[in-house]
Write an enzyme that holds these catalytic residues in place. Structure first.
Site: not given
Ligand code: C6P
Length: 416
Positions: A131, A208, A211, A234, A372
């Site tokens: 991401h 990370d 997910q 999430k 992203c």
């Molecule tokens: N992915 C998706 O629709 P934040 O925004 O800080 O809560 O998470 C960022 C992020 C970082 N790593 C991974 C693997 C992610 O999936 C995400 C967030 C969302 O896939 C929003 S782009």
């Protein structure tokens, strides 16, 4: 704390869905089918009620006041830290730092551990499926320090090319920062092997967990990762909250992230001394209400049980994958052997955005675009995908609705 008598250890989808008010609505004249869970999950009533209760009954700043409300807020806030500690099997509560979310957690590590330990000549390994949150902070760090960013290749099925990892891993590597489960492909990465190999050459590993925390059993102690970051939103919790787990010796050595209240031991114009962990990294008034409500999300997951959640989600993923594979003109993006419940696909000849709009007209919420992960999309030579991601409250009937919609669109496209 608000108790929930309805959800017991048994897995009853109707009872689970009854906990989520937002699911019971029509969108464009159709029953809502919410399949954008990888972007953010919906929140059970107990999370919403905990947030309301905090502002109606308990609101006060924490760790500071001598009065009853401040004491209550502080206890509830710290209770969430204890729950997270248990949830990921952290050796102790003070190794859990509250953040704004995954992005904030990664930036914290880059700005503190990174600035203190990574210099010109060193390198950082990430992968081609990261991401942007796990790419850009490291690019910025490399720009500032002269370190090099190295990227693990990804195969056509959307798995890490572990030979490529082995080739990149040398003495210059100080950190491997890798996604536990991919948001765009669903791939579950072999993080145990990555951690073990990285440690052999003395590199640290950040996972990370954006997910993975909601879909997989996460045991940071058994994994032996050095850092783990994720976002509450999430995980059926509120937005604006997340946490960073770190190994004690690393957190203690790392310089603070931001300066301000709470992160200090003593301030003097001659010099300031810093607080102990976790407070050293928690400058200023945090997002108290949302942290407190996050505890209800963790209890919601605990009461259902991760095993039951994983088994339900795996069943949904297998059912949806089989259904999609049988529709002519549909191409799946990401067919790894081990996946969380994320299904990315394309309909031949149709732009993902158009597919998303047409599914929305049927009440189905999916995400479309690059998710992203622009470098990954470029690797697959596509602009983006349509992504359906499943959570604990989703049903096979909802998947049938999606499959029916996708089949109609694919057929319509093929007949023009
Ligand atoms: N992915 C998706 O629709 P934040 O925004 O800080 O809560 O998470 C960022 C992020 C970082 N790593 C991974 C693997 C992610 O999936 C995400 C967030 C969302 O896939 C929003 S782009």
């Amino acid at each position: 704390m608000i108790q929930n008598a309805n959800i017991k250890s048994s897995f009853d989808l109707k009872l689970i869905r009854d906990q989520f008010p937002i699911l019971h609505q029509e969108v464009n004249g159709k029953d809502l089918v919410y399949f954008d869970n990888a972007a953010t999950t919906q929140k059970p009533k107990r999370v919403i009620e905990a947030l309301n209760k905090y502002y109606e009954v308990d609101n006060a700043n924490i760790h500071r006041g001598a009065h009853a409300l401040a004491d209550r807020s502080t206890r509830y806030f710290e209770h969430t830290r204890a729950s997270i500690c248990q949830f990921i099997n952290s050796p102790s509560e003070d190794q859990i730092i509250f953040t704004k979310g995954t992005t904030d957690g990664i930036n914290l590590v880059a700005a503190t551990f990174g600035r203190a330990n990574i210099k010109k000549g060193d390198s950082i390994i990430i992968s081609h499926m990261e991401h942007h949150s796990n790419i850009v902070p490291w690019q910025m760090l490399c720009e500032a320090t002269g370190a090099t960013l190295k990227v693990i290749k990804v195969t056509a099925s959307g798995e890490l090319d572990m030979n490529s990892f082995d080739e990149l891993l040398d003495k210059s590597v100080k950190l491997v920062s890798i996604v536990h489960a991919s948001n765009a492909l669903g791939t579950i990465n072999p993080v145990e092997e990555i951690i073990q190999k990285a440690h052999q050459i003395g590199a640290k590993v950040l996972l990370d967990g954006a997910q993975s925390a909601s879909h997989l059993l996460v045991d940071v102690h058994a994994l032996d990762c050095d850092f783990y970051v994720c976002s509450a939103h999430k995980l059926y919790g509120p937005t604006g909250v997340g946490f960073l787990y770190g190994k004690r010796e690393l957190l203690e050595e790392m310089p603070p992230y931001q300066g301000g209240g709470e992160m200090i031991k003593e301030v003097d114009f001659a010099g300031t001394t810093y607080n102990t962990i976790p407070f050293k990294f928690e400058a200023g008034t945090p997002n108290i209400g949302d942290v407190i409500a996050f505890n209800e999300a963790i209890q919601f997951i605990n009461e259902l049980g991760k095993d039951a959640i994983m088994s339900h989600e795996n069943e949904l993923l297998a059912y949806a994958t089989e259904g999609m594979e049988s529709i002519p003109g549909v191409r799946l993006i990401g067919t790894a052997a081990k996946k969380v419940s994320v299904l990315s696909f394309l309909i031949e000849g149709m732009h993902p955005f158009d597919v998303g709009m047409m599914l929305d007209a049927r009440g189905i919420a999916v995400r479309t675009g690059h998710h992203c992960t622009q470098p990954l999309m470029k690797l697959f030579n596509i602009e983006g995908t349509v992504r359906a991601s499943f959570a604990v409250y989703n049903t096979k009937n909802e998947i049938d609705t999606l499959l029916e919609g996708v089949a109609k669109l694919a057929k319509m496209k093929q007949s023009v």
